[in-house]
Motif scaffolding. Sequence first.
Motif, PDB file in Angstrom:
ATOM      1  N   ARG A  49       0.839  -1.196   0.000  1.00 37.41           N
ATOM      2  CA  ARG A  49       0.000   0.000   0.000  1.00 37.41           C
ATOM      3  C   ARG A  49       0.882   1.257   0.000  1.00 37.41           C
ATOM      4  O   ARG A  49       1.842   1.358   0.769  1.00 37.41           O
ATOM      5  CB  ARG A  49      -0.859   0.050   1.258  1.00 37.41           C
ATOM      6  CG  ARG A  49      -1.825  -1.089   1.436  1.00 37.41           C
ATOM      7  CD  ARG A  49      -2.619  -0.878   2.715  1.00 37.41           C
ATOM      8  NE  ARG A  49      -3.499  -2.025   2.974  1.00 37.41           N
ATOM      9  CZ  ARG A  49      -4.616  -1.954   3.674  1.00 37.41           C
ATOM     10  NH1 ARG A  49      -4.985  -0.794   4.204  1.00 37.41           N
ATOM     11  NH2 ARG A  49      -5.353  -3.026   3.884  1.00 37.41           N
ATOM     12  N   GLY A  50       0.532   2.204  -0.854  1.00 37.65           N
ATOM     13  CA  GLY A  50       1.277   3.456  -0.895  1.00 37.65           C
ATOM     14  C   GLY A  50       2.630   3.358  -1.562  1.00 37.65           C
ATOM     15  O   GLY A  50       3.406   4.317  -1.549  1.00 37.65           O
ATOM     16  N   HIS A  51       2.940   2.208  -2.146  1.00 35.69           N
ATOM     17  CA  HIS A  51       4.195   1.986  -2.859  1.00 35.69           C
ATOM     18  C   HIS A  51       3.870   1.600  -4.299  1.00 35.69           C
ATOM     19  O   HIS A  51       2.861   0.932  -4.560  1.00 35.69           O
ATOM     20  CB  HIS A  51       5.000   0.862  -2.217  1.00 35.69           C
ATOM     21  CG  HIS A  51       5.601   1.187  -0.885  1.00 35.69           C
ATOM     22  ND1 HIS A  51       4.840   1.580   0.194  1.00 35.69           N
ATOM     23  CD2 HIS A  51       6.891   1.178  -0.461  1.00 35.69           C
ATOM     24  CE1 HIS A  51       5.657   1.788   1.235  1.00 35.69           C
ATOM     25  NE2 HIS A  51       6.897   1.552   0.856  1.00 35.69           N
ATOM     26  N   GLY A  52       4.744   1.995  -5.228  1.00 35.27           N
ATOM     27  CA  GLY A  52       4.541   1.598  -6.616  1.00 35.27           C
ATOM     28  C   GLY A  52       3.172   2.006  -7.118  1.00 35.27           C
ATOM     29  O   GLY A  52       2.752   3.154  -6.997  1.00 35.27           O
ATOM     30  N   ALA A  53       2.444   1.029  -7.673  1.00 32.43           N
ATOM     31  CA  ALA A  53       1.123   1.299  -8.252  1.00 32.43           C
ATOM     32  C   ALA A  53      -0.037   0.962  -7.317  1.00 32.43           C
ATOM     33  O   ALA A  53      -1.190   1.032  -7.723  1.00 32.43           O
ATOM     34  CB  ALA A  53       0.975   0.524  -9.558  1.00 32.43           C
ATOM     35  N   GLY A 173       2.841   7.214   1.853  1.00 33.31           N
ATOM     36  CA  GLY A 173       3.007   5.775   1.713  1.00 33.31           C
ATOM     37  C   GLY A 173       4.213   5.272   2.493  1.00 33.31           C
ATOM     38  O   GLY A 173       4.154   4.226   3.153  1.00 33.31           O
ATOM     39  N   TYR A 174       5.305   6.028   2.419  1.00 36.56           N
ATOM     40  CA  TYR A 174       6.510   5.660   3.171  1.00 36.56           C
ATOM     41  C   TYR A 174       6.260   5.798   4.668  1.00 36.56           C
ATOM     42  O   TYR A 174       6.591   4.899   5.454  1.00 36.56           O
ATOM     43  CB  TYR A 174       7.677   6.547   2.732  1.00 36.56           C
ATOM     44  CG  TYR A 174       9.002   6.124   3.309  1.00 36.56           C
ATOM     45  CD1 TYR A 174       9.864   5.304   2.589  1.00 36.56           C
ATOM     46  CD2 TYR A 174       9.403   6.533   4.574  1.00 36.56           C
ATOM     47  CE1 TYR A 174      11.090   4.905   3.120  1.00 36.56           C
ATOM     48  CE2 TYR A 174      10.604   6.135   5.124  1.00 36.56           C
ATOM     49  CZ  TYR A 174      11.447   5.329   4.390  1.00 36.56           C
ATOM     50  OH  TYR A 174      12.656   4.925   4.920  1.00 36.56           O
ATOM     51  N   ALA A 175       5.663   6.926   5.067  1.00 37.02           N
ATOM     52  CA  ALA A 175       5.401   7.165   6.488  1.00 37.02           C
ATOM     53  C   ALA A 175       4.451   6.114   7.060  1.00 37.02           C
ATOM     54  O   ALA A 175       4.647   5.645   8.195  1.00 37.02           O
ATOM     55  CB  ALA A 175       4.827   8.563   6.680  1.00 37.02           C
ATOM     56  N   ASP A 176       3.425   5.749   6.310  1.00 39.85           N
ATOM     57  CA  ASP A 176       2.482   4.724   6.772  1.00 39.85           C
ATOM     58  C   ASP A 176       3.198   3.416   7.087  1.00 39.85           C
ATOM     59  O   ASP A 176       2.918   2.752   8.099  1.00 39.85           O
ATOM     60  CB  ASP A 176       1.412   4.471   5.707  1.00 39.85           C
ATOM     61  CG  ASP A 176       0.252   5.463   5.775  1.00 39.85           C
ATOM     62  OD1 ASP A 176       0.216   6.276   6.711  1.00 39.85           O
ATOM     63  OD2 ASP A 176      -0.612   5.403   4.880  1.00 39.85           O
ATOM     64  N   ALA A 177       4.122   3.023   6.201  1.00 49.33           N
ATOM     65  CA  ALA A 177       4.846   1.770   6.416  1.00 49.33           C
ATOM     66  C   ALA A 177       5.745   1.871   7.650  1.00 49.33           C
ATOM     67  O   ALA A 177       5.884   0.903   8.411  1.00 49.33           O
ATOM     68  CB  ALA A 177       5.649   1.413   5.176  1.00 49.33           C
ATOM     69  N   CYS A 178       6.363   3.036   7.859  1.00 48.28           N
ATOM     70  CA  CYS A 178       7.174   3.235   9.065  1.00 48.28           C
ATOM     71  C   CYS A 178       6.321   3.074  10.321  1.00 48.28           C
ATOM     72  O   CYS A 178       6.736   2.427  11.297  1.00 48.28           O
ATOM     73  CB  CYS A 178       7.805   4.625   9.053  1.00 48.28           C
ATOM     74  SG  CYS A 178       9.163   4.838   7.884  1.00 48.28           S
ATOM     75  N   LEU A 179       5.136   3.660  10.314  1.00 48.98           N
ATOM     76  CA  LEU A 179       4.264   3.583  11.483  1.00 48.98           C
ATOM     77  C   LEU A 179       3.751   2.163  11.704  1.00 48.98           C
ATOM     78  O   LEU A 179       3.573   1.732  12.855  1.00 48.98           O
ATOM     79  CB  LEU A 179       3.101   4.566  11.334  1.00 48.98           C
ATOM     80  CG  LEU A 179       3.517   6.051  11.331  1.00 48.98           C
ATOM     81  CD1 LEU A 179       2.310   6.935  11.046  1.00 48.98           C
ATOM     82  CD2 LEU A 179       4.168   6.444  12.648  1.00 48.98           C
TER      83      LEU A 179
END
Length: 255
Positions: A49-53, A173-179
Amino acid sequence: MTKIKYEASNPAGGPTVILGSSLGTDRFMWREQVRLLPRAWNVVAFDLRGHGASPLSLETPSVDDFADDVIAVADELGVDRFVFCGLSIGGVIGQNLGARYPDRVSSLVLASTGLTILSKQALVERAQRVLEEGTAWIADVSAPRWFTERFRTEHPEIVEAKMDHLRRMDPRGYADACLALAGFEGHDAAASITVPTLVLSGEDDVATPPAGSAELAAAIPGAELRSLPGCAHLCNVEQPELFTESVQRHVDTNH
């Protein structure tokens, strides 16, 4: 549910191996594995989610949500059981899948990962900074963590392509994955994994050091640990033949 972008190499084939990417990358990081793994296999690569497509999540996702996305992809493909191979946050997703979906996961390959990745505070601070400043700064510091100096010198085009993707991705998208990572602690999950598991680490990985991989392997009953020489965090990109051979041997042994 968030609609996940994925590609399957041979939907009618078997076994099915689903590949889970690292933070700040997309499904194309698995290009060499898709090329090198047996053509008779169904090799599936997807974007987080939030990465690539894959679109952003409506709400900040958890690792459970990322794992449920994998199950949704398998369901859409009509795949009942599959091998999951994940790197970095992909390996965290793999731990979650192994613990929560033992009836769906036949075996695991967990690469460049650990029971935790960074500290909760560091991940929350990184997410906040990315939301405030964008992803350019994280791209600037990631190259020497993802790749050895030798690889950066010999393959600057590969390195720059990965960094360019990171610079252009949606900060949320990056921040979501960090959280999501900040909310994960893997000891309970690891202890409950019963499927055959291979843990891979790059011997020069400073992002997820080999000691963390060893700790993860020790926490999973019966897990095998293998160190890959001459590579850092994205060990599947730096040592594609060794990485793919390890995955193929593990699958052949346990399928």
